[in-house]
Motif scaffolding. Sequence first.
Motif, PDB file in Angstrom:
ATOM      1  N   VAL A 152      26.741 -32.489 -11.106  1.00  0.00           N
ATOM      2  CA  VAL A 152      27.895 -32.090 -11.502  1.00  0.00           C
ATOM      3  C   VAL A 152      29.303 -32.175 -10.571  1.00  0.00           C
ATOM      4  O   VAL A 152      30.197 -32.441 -10.980  1.00  0.00           O
ATOM      5  CB  VAL A 152      27.703 -30.540 -11.840  1.00  0.00           C
ATOM      6  CG1 VAL A 152      29.065 -29.626 -12.120  1.00  0.00           C
ATOM      7  CG2 VAL A 152      26.500 -30.120 -12.822  1.00  0.00           C
ATOM      8  N   GLU A 153      28.937 -31.915  -9.342  1.00  0.00           N
ATOM      9  CA  GLU A 153      29.979 -32.271  -8.471  1.00  0.00           C
ATOM     10  C   GLU A 153      30.491 -33.789  -8.530  1.00  0.00           C
ATOM     11  O   GLU A 153      31.552 -34.040  -8.408  1.00  0.00           O
ATOM     12  CB  GLU A 153      29.548 -31.868  -6.958  1.00  0.00           C
ATOM     13  CG  GLU A 153      30.680 -32.088  -6.050  1.00  0.00           C
ATOM     14  CD  GLU A 153      30.187 -31.839  -4.536  1.00  0.00           C
ATOM     15  OE1 GLU A 153      31.109 -32.193  -3.714  1.00  0.00           O
ATOM     16  OE2 GLU A 153      29.182 -31.199  -4.503  1.00  0.00           O
ATOM     17  N   ALA A 154      29.518 -34.855  -8.541  1.00  0.00           N
ATOM     18  CA  ALA A 154      29.951 -36.241  -8.650  1.00  0.00           C
ATOM     19  C   ALA A 154      30.682 -36.403  -9.656  1.00  0.00           C
ATOM     20  O   ALA A 154      31.626 -37.354  -9.936  1.00  0.00           O
ATOM     21  CB  ALA A 154      28.768 -36.843  -8.460  1.00  0.00           C
ATOM     22  N   ALA A 155      30.191 -35.787 -10.850  1.00  0.00           N
ATOM     23  CA  ALA A 155      31.118 -36.050 -12.328  1.00  0.00           C
ATOM     24  C   ALA A 155      32.303 -35.089 -12.408  1.00  0.00           C
ATOM     25  O   ALA A 155      33.226 -35.524 -13.101  1.00  0.00           O
ATOM     26  CB  ALA A 155      30.293 -35.518 -13.255  1.00  0.00           C
ATOM     27  N   GLY A 156      32.514 -34.553 -11.270  1.00  0.00           N
ATOM     28  CA  GLY A 156      33.956 -33.786 -11.292  1.00  0.00           C
ATOM     29  C   GLY A 156      34.100 -32.509 -12.341  1.00  0.00           C
ATOM     30  O   GLY A 156      35.061 -32.378 -12.625  1.00  0.00           O
ATOM     31  N   LEU A 157      32.931 -32.236 -12.646  1.00  0.00           N
ATOM     32  CA  LEU A 157      32.931 -31.040 -13.591  1.00  0.00           C
ATOM     33  C   LEU A 157      32.974 -29.710 -13.005  1.00  0.00           C
ATOM     34  O   LEU A 157      33.052 -28.678 -13.812  1.00  0.00           O
ATOM     35  CB  LEU A 157      31.859 -31.067 -14.637  1.00  0.00           C
ATOM     36  CG  LEU A 157      31.506 -32.380 -15.185  1.00  0.00           C
ATOM     37  CD1 LEU A 157      30.386 -32.628 -16.036  1.00  0.00           C
ATOM     38  CD2 LEU A 157      32.790 -32.736 -16.401  1.00  0.00           C
ATOM     39  N   GLN A 158      32.986 -29.623 -11.736  1.00  0.00           N
ATOM     40  CA  GLN A 158      32.948 -28.250 -10.982  1.00  0.00           C
ATOM     41  C   GLN A 158      34.355 -27.772 -10.835  1.00  0.00           C
ATOM     42  O   GLN A 158      35.166 -28.317 -10.359  1.00  0.00           O
ATOM     43  CB  GLN A 158      32.414 -28.477  -9.605  1.00  0.00           C
ATOM     44  CG  GLN A 158      31.690 -27.000  -9.350  1.00  0.00           C
ATOM     45  CD  GLN A 158      30.583 -27.510  -8.274  1.00  0.00           C
ATOM     46  OE1 GLN A 158      30.619 -28.558  -7.625  1.00  0.00           O
ATOM     47  NE2 GLN A 158      29.650 -26.390  -7.925  1.00  0.00           N
ATOM     48  N   SER A 159      34.592 -26.501 -11.219  1.00  0.00           N
ATOM     49  CA  SER A 159      35.941 -25.987 -11.285  1.00  0.00           C
ATOM     50  C   SER A 159      36.148 -25.248 -10.002  1.00  0.00           C
ATOM     51  O   SER A 159      35.125 -24.800  -9.125  1.00  0.00           O
ATOM     52  CB  SER A 159      36.217 -25.205 -12.448  1.00  0.00           C
ATOM     53  OG  SER A 159      35.224 -24.169 -12.375  1.00  0.00           O
TER      54      SER A 159
END
Length: 55
Positions: free
Chosen positions: A48-55
Motif C-alpha cells: 500500500v505504501e509503495a503504491a502511494g495509497l496511504q494517506s
Amino acid sequence: MALSKAAIRAIAIRRKNERNASNDNTPVRAKSAYVDTTMTPGMLAACVEAAGLQS
C-alpha cells in the motif's frame, strides 16, 4: 566427420525437448515446490505504501 555418442545423445535430447515444447497437449510432469503465497499484514502495508495509497 563422425559425432561422438555424447553429441548424438545431446542432439536427440534437444530435438525431443523441442517436439515436446511445441505440443500443448503434453501432460505436465514437472515437480514444483509448495510456495506459501499468504500476504502478511506487513507485506500488505508495504504494498500500500509503495503504491502511494496511504494517506
